[in-house]
Enzyme design. Structure first.
Site, PDB file in Angstrom:
ATOM      1  N   HIS A 180       6.610   1.892  19.199  1.00  8.00           N
ATOM      2  CA  HIS A 180       5.565   2.394  18.284  1.00  8.00           C
ATOM      3  C   HIS A 180       5.841   3.861  17.890  1.00  8.00           C
ATOM      4  CE1 HIS A 180       1.213   1.450  16.952  1.00  8.00           C
ATOM      5  NE2 HIS A 180       1.755   2.330  16.123  1.00  8.00           N
ATOM      6  N   GLU A 182       0.736  -4.533  23.086  1.00 12.56           N
ATOM      7  CA  GLU A 182       1.275  -3.226  23.487  1.00 12.56           C
ATOM      8  C   GLU A 182       0.500  -2.643  24.665  1.00 12.56           C
ATOM      9  OE1 GLU A 182       2.357  -1.812  19.058  1.00 12.56           O
ATOM     10  OE2 GLU A 182       1.648  -0.202  20.341  1.00 12.56           O
ATOM     11  N   GLY A 226       0.850  -1.194   0.000  1.00 13.11           N
ATOM     12  CA  GLY A 226       0.000   0.000   0.000  1.00 13.11           C
ATOM     13  C   GLY A 226       0.879   1.234   0.000  1.00 13.11           C
ATOM     14  N   ARG A 227       0.394   2.292   0.664  1.00 13.71           N
ATOM     15  CA  ARG A 227       1.140   3.557   0.671  1.00 13.71           C
ATOM     16  C   ARG A 227       2.521   3.388   1.323  1.00 13.71           C
ATOM     17  NH1 ARG A 227      -4.585   5.557   2.008  1.00 13.71           N
ATOM     18  NH2 ARG A 227      -4.187   4.207   3.776  1.00 13.71           N
ATOM     19  N   ILE A 228       2.542   2.830   2.541  1.00 11.92           N
ATOM     20  CA  ILE A 228       3.823   2.730   3.254  1.00 11.92           C
ATOM     21  C   ILE A 228       4.701   1.642   2.627  1.00 11.92           C
ATOM     22  CG2 ILE A 228       4.913   2.290   5.491  1.00 11.92           C
ATOM     23  CD1 ILE A 228       2.294   3.450   6.775  1.00 11.92           C
ATOM     24  N   ALA A 257       3.970  -2.278  11.170  1.00  8.78           N
ATOM     25  CA  ALA A 257       2.530  -2.211  10.870  1.00  8.78           C
ATOM     26  C   ALA A 257       1.742  -2.345  12.183  1.00  8.78           C
ATOM     27  CB  ALA A 257       2.156  -3.266   9.851  1.00  8.78           C
ATOM     28  N   ARG A 258       1.394  -3.565  12.576  1.00  2.42           N
ATOM     29  CA  ARG A 258       0.697  -3.798  13.843  1.00  2.42           C
ATOM     30  C   ARG A 258       1.198  -5.105  14.463  1.00  2.42           C
ATOM     31  NH1 ARG A 258      -0.498   0.853  13.768  1.00  2.42           N
ATOM     32  NH2 ARG A 258      -2.575   1.787  13.681  1.00  2.42           N
ATOM     33  N   GLY A 266       6.607   4.811  14.577  1.00  2.00           N
ATOM     34  CA  GLY A 266       6.623   4.917  13.107  1.00  2.00           C
ATOM     35  C   GLY A 266       6.412   6.325  12.571  1.00  2.00           C
ATOM     36  N   SER A 289       0.528  -8.632  -2.190  1.00  2.00           N
ATOM     37  CA  SER A 289      -0.581  -7.769  -1.802  1.00  2.00           C
ATOM     38  C   SER A 289      -1.852  -8.432  -2.318  1.00  2.00           C
ATOM     39  CB  SER A 289      -0.385  -6.382  -2.431  1.00  2.00           C
ATOM     40  OG  SER A 289      -0.770  -5.373  -1.532  1.00  2.00           O
ATOM     41  N   ARG A 290      -2.990  -7.821  -2.063  1.00  2.00           N
ATOM     42  CA  ARG A 290      -4.217  -8.453  -2.575  1.00  2.00           C
ATOM     43  C   ARG A 290      -4.371  -8.201  -4.060  1.00  2.00           C
ATOM     44  NH1 ARG A 290      -8.225  -5.976   1.792  1.00  2.00           N
ATOM     45  NH2 ARG A 290      -7.270  -4.153   0.832  1.00  2.00           N
ATOM     46  N   THR A 291      -3.859  -7.052  -4.520  1.00  2.00           N
ATOM     47  CA  THR A 291      -3.997  -6.713  -5.945  1.00  2.00           C
ATOM     48  C   THR A 291      -2.628  -6.370  -6.527  1.00  2.00           C
ATOM     49  OG1 THR A 291      -4.399  -4.418  -5.289  1.00  2.00           O
ATOM     50  CG2 THR A 291      -6.341  -5.769  -5.697  1.00  2.00           C
TER      51      THR A 291
HETATM   52  P1  NAP Z   1      -2.629   1.022   2.973  1.00  2.00           P
HETATM   53  O1  NAP Z   1      -2.200   2.021   1.952  1.00  2.00           O
HETATM   54  O2  NAP Z   1      -4.075   0.708   3.117  1.00  2.00           O
HETATM   55  O3  NAP Z   1      -1.804  -0.315   2.680  1.00  2.00           O
HETATM   56  C1  NAP Z   1      -2.103  -1.554   3.232  1.00  2.00           C
HETATM   57  C2  NAP Z   1      -1.902  -2.592   2.145  1.00  2.00           C
HETATM   58  O4  NAP Z   1      -2.094  -3.875   2.707  1.00  2.00           O
HETATM   59  C3  NAP Z   1      -2.878  -2.446   0.999  1.00  2.00           C
HETATM   60  O5  NAP Z   1      -2.142  -2.152  -0.157  1.00  2.00           O
HETATM   61  C4  NAP Z   1      -3.545  -3.811   0.893  1.00  2.00           C
HETATM   62  O6  NAP Z   1      -3.487  -4.411  -0.374  1.00  2.00           O
HETATM   63  C5  NAP Z   1      -2.650  -4.700   1.715  1.00  2.00           C
HETATM   64  N1  NAP Z   1      -3.401  -5.780   2.351  1.00  2.00           N
HETATM   65  C6  NAP Z   1      -4.502  -5.701   3.120  1.00  2.00           C
HETATM   66  N2  NAP Z   1      -4.868  -6.915   3.539  1.00  2.00           N
HETATM   67  C7  NAP Z   1      -3.968  -7.783   2.992  1.00  2.00           C
HETATM   68  C8  NAP Z   1      -3.821  -9.181   3.035  1.00  2.00           C
HETATM   69  N3  NAP Z   1      -4.671  -9.945   3.740  1.00  2.00           N
HETATM   70  N4  NAP Z   1      -2.779  -9.748   2.349  1.00  2.00           N
HETATM   71  C9  NAP Z   1      -1.930  -8.978   1.641  1.00  2.00           C
HETATM   72  N5  NAP Z   1      -2.035  -7.640   1.558  1.00  2.00           N
HETATM   73  C10 NAP Z   1      -3.037  -7.053   2.228  1.00  2.00           C
HETATM   74  O7  NAP Z   1      -2.132   1.455   4.408  1.00  2.00           O
HETATM   75  P2  NAP Z   1      -0.791   2.240   4.808  1.00  2.00           P
HETATM   76  O8  NAP Z   1      -1.077   3.683   4.909  1.00  2.00           O
HETATM   77  O9  NAP Z   1       0.318   1.757   3.955  1.00  2.00           O
HETATM   78  O10 NAP Z   1      -0.610   1.689   6.299  1.00  2.00           O
HETATM   79  C11 NAP Z   1      -0.400   0.307   6.529  1.00  2.00           C
HETATM   80  C12 NAP Z   1      -0.492  -0.011   8.003  1.00  2.00           C
HETATM   81  O11 NAP Z   1       0.653   0.480   8.670  1.00  2.00           O
HETATM   82  C13 NAP Z   1      -1.671   0.676   8.737  1.00  2.00           C
HETATM   83  O12 NAP Z   1      -2.849  -0.092   8.634  1.00  2.00           O
HETATM   84  C14 NAP Z   1      -1.172   0.777  10.156  1.00  2.00           C
HETATM   85  O13 NAP Z   1      -1.653  -0.298  10.912  1.00  2.00           O
HETATM   86  C15 NAP Z   1       0.335   0.678  10.034  1.00  2.00           C
HETATM   87  N6  NAP Z   1       1.023   1.906  10.475  1.00  2.00           N
HETATM   88  C16 NAP Z   1       1.860   1.834  11.549  1.00  2.00           C
HETATM   89  C17 NAP Z   1       2.536   2.960  11.965  1.00  2.00           C
HETATM   90  C18 NAP Z   1       3.459   2.924  13.149  1.00  2.00           C
HETATM   91  O14 NAP Z   1       3.595   3.929  13.832  1.00  2.00           O
HETATM   92  N7  NAP Z   1       4.120   1.814  13.446  1.00  2.00           N
HETATM   93  C19 NAP Z   1       2.383   4.168  11.293  1.00  2.00           C
HETATM   94  C20 NAP Z   1       1.524   4.208  10.190  1.00  2.00           C
HETATM   95  C21 NAP Z   1       0.856   3.063   9.787  1.00  2.00           C
HETATM   96  P3  NAP Z   1      -4.159  -4.011  -1.745  1.00  2.00           P
HETATM   97  O15 NAP Z   1      -3.706  -2.606  -2.049  1.00  2.00           O
HETATM   98  O16 NAP Z   1      -3.552  -4.990  -2.655  1.00  2.00           O
HETATM   99  O17 NAP Z   1      -5.627  -4.117  -1.558  1.00  2.00           O
END
Ligand code: NAP
Length: 318
Positions: free
Chosen positions: A284, A265, A153-155, A235-236, A286, A175-177
């Site tokens: 935590h 946590e 995804g974005r990160i 992530a989590r 990030g 990823s899923r897509t």
């Molecule tokens: P995002 O853009 O929604 O990216 C998440 C990606 O995960 C999406 O591209 C999605 O795939 C993929 N995904 C979802 N379910 C999946 C599965 N079952 N198998 C494979 N891929 C899967 O979110 P983001 O902004 O990158 O953030 C990601 C996560 O980072 C957040 O949800 C958050 O929990 C964590 N985070 C942590 C911190 C920290 O401080 N440690 C900071 C920011 C975020 P598709 O695009 O293919 O549908």
């Protein structure tokens, strides 16, 4: 004028923005039902953190709330279906934290690979060994190694860009897509989860916390990784079975880990705390830069102001 219950520790400039738009801000350091109930009865909005549980009981105590602004991109702390049933808009803070979180991911990756915390502790402890080819704190290369991204995804994409452009790393992803743009830009290859585990030197996790991703990494998964592999999780914590990770690190099923998030946590598995070789831990952090945390607060405030002014939110999750 609206009433905004704020359990997030917003910066003063954020509170001033809300107040100067004519709203009453009720701040609470606690986010328990008992402490919030009296504040929520006539409230129009909630601004909260990812550590604050917004469940059905809390929503029942907030009959007039129109928007809940989470100051985080993940929103598993909020019962979104229950909010939706009540017509409440839920918003998060995507994009503004992407680059900082990717920087932090790479900081942990480099620190684990080059054993920076171990080196720092040894140096401060007066352990400055003579320069030799075979140093006790010899690490592993990052440049040119294969980086596996789980959740492109974005990160995930921002981490992949750093790996490709900064370190010449071949990129695999699951990823899923499919992501054709990133395949063109970075030469990133879509692979099965099994192939990613088997072929990556560094595995970096960027999926959200969902029922599908709960314990995505467990004993069987670690057994499919390279013994030289380093696992990074910004992530989590729920995505990794922490007890199984401890065993995998102790048995050298994998070589190391860089972890920003933990399954329970703020508690961390005590045996994980005792592992130092190629294991780097952070509480935590990030998105924790002044610039990014300010931008996250700004985005949450903008979402609340938009909804209370009758406009669509900037970043709704539903
Ligand atoms: P995002 O853009 O929604 O990216 C998440 C990606 O995960 C999406 O591209 C999605 O795939 C993929 N995904 C979802 N379910 C999946 C599965 N079952 N198998 C494979 N891929 C899967 O979110 P983001 O902004 O990158 O953030 C990601 C996560 O980072 C957040 O949800 C958050 O929990 C964590 N985070 C942590 C911190 C920290 O401080 N440690 C900071 C920011 C975020 P598709 O695009 O293919 O549908």
């Amino acid at each position: 004028m609206g009433i905004i219950v704020c359990t997030a520790d917003l910066f003063s400039e954020h509170v001033e923005r809300l107040a100067s738009a004519g709203h009453e801000v009720r701040r609470s350091n606690e986010a328990t039902l008992d402490s919030l109930k009296p504040l929520l009865a006539d409230a129009d909005a909630i601004i909260c953190l990812l550590t604050h549980t917004i469940n059905r009981q809390l929503l029942d105590a907030a009959p007039h709330v129109r928007v809940i602004a989470n100051v985080a991109v993940g929103y598993e702390n909020i019962d979104v279906p229950s909010a939706k049933e009540r017509g409440i808009i839920v918003t998060n803070t995507p994009d503004v934290l992407t680059e900082s979180t990717a920087d932090h991911t790479f900081a942990l990756l480099l620190a684990a690979a080059r054993r920076i915390p171990e080196a720092d502790a040894a140096t401060r402890n007066g352990e400055f060994p003579p320069w030799r080819l075979q140093q006790p704190l010899t690490g592993t290369d990052v440049h040119g190694k294969t980086l596996g991204i789980v959740g492109m995804g974005r990160i995930g994409a921002a981490v992949a860009r750093r790996g490709h452009h900064g370190f010449g790393m071949p990129i695999l992803y699951r990823s899923r897509t499919r992501k054709p743009d990133l395949e063109n830009e970075l030469g990133a290859q879509p692979v099965s989860f099994e192939d990613l585990l088997a072929e990556s030197d560094f595995v970096s996790v960027h999926v959200p916390s969902t029922s599908e991703t709960h314990h995505l990494f467990h004993a069987g998964t670690f057994a499919q990784m390279r013994p030289s592999a380093i696992l990074i999780n910004v992530a989590r914590g729920t995505i990794i079975d922490e007890a199984a990770l401890v065993q995998a690190l102790r048995n050298q099923t994998i070589a190391g880990a860089g972890l920003d998030v933990f399954e329970h946590e703020p508690r961390i598995h005590p045996e994980l705390l005792a592992l130092h070789d190629r294991v780097v831990l952070a509480p935590h952090l990030g998105s924790a830069t002044v610039e990014t945390r300010t931008a996250m607060g700004d985005m949450a405030v903008s979402n609340v102001l938009a909804v209370l002014e009758g406009n669509p939110p900037l970043t709704p999750v539903i």
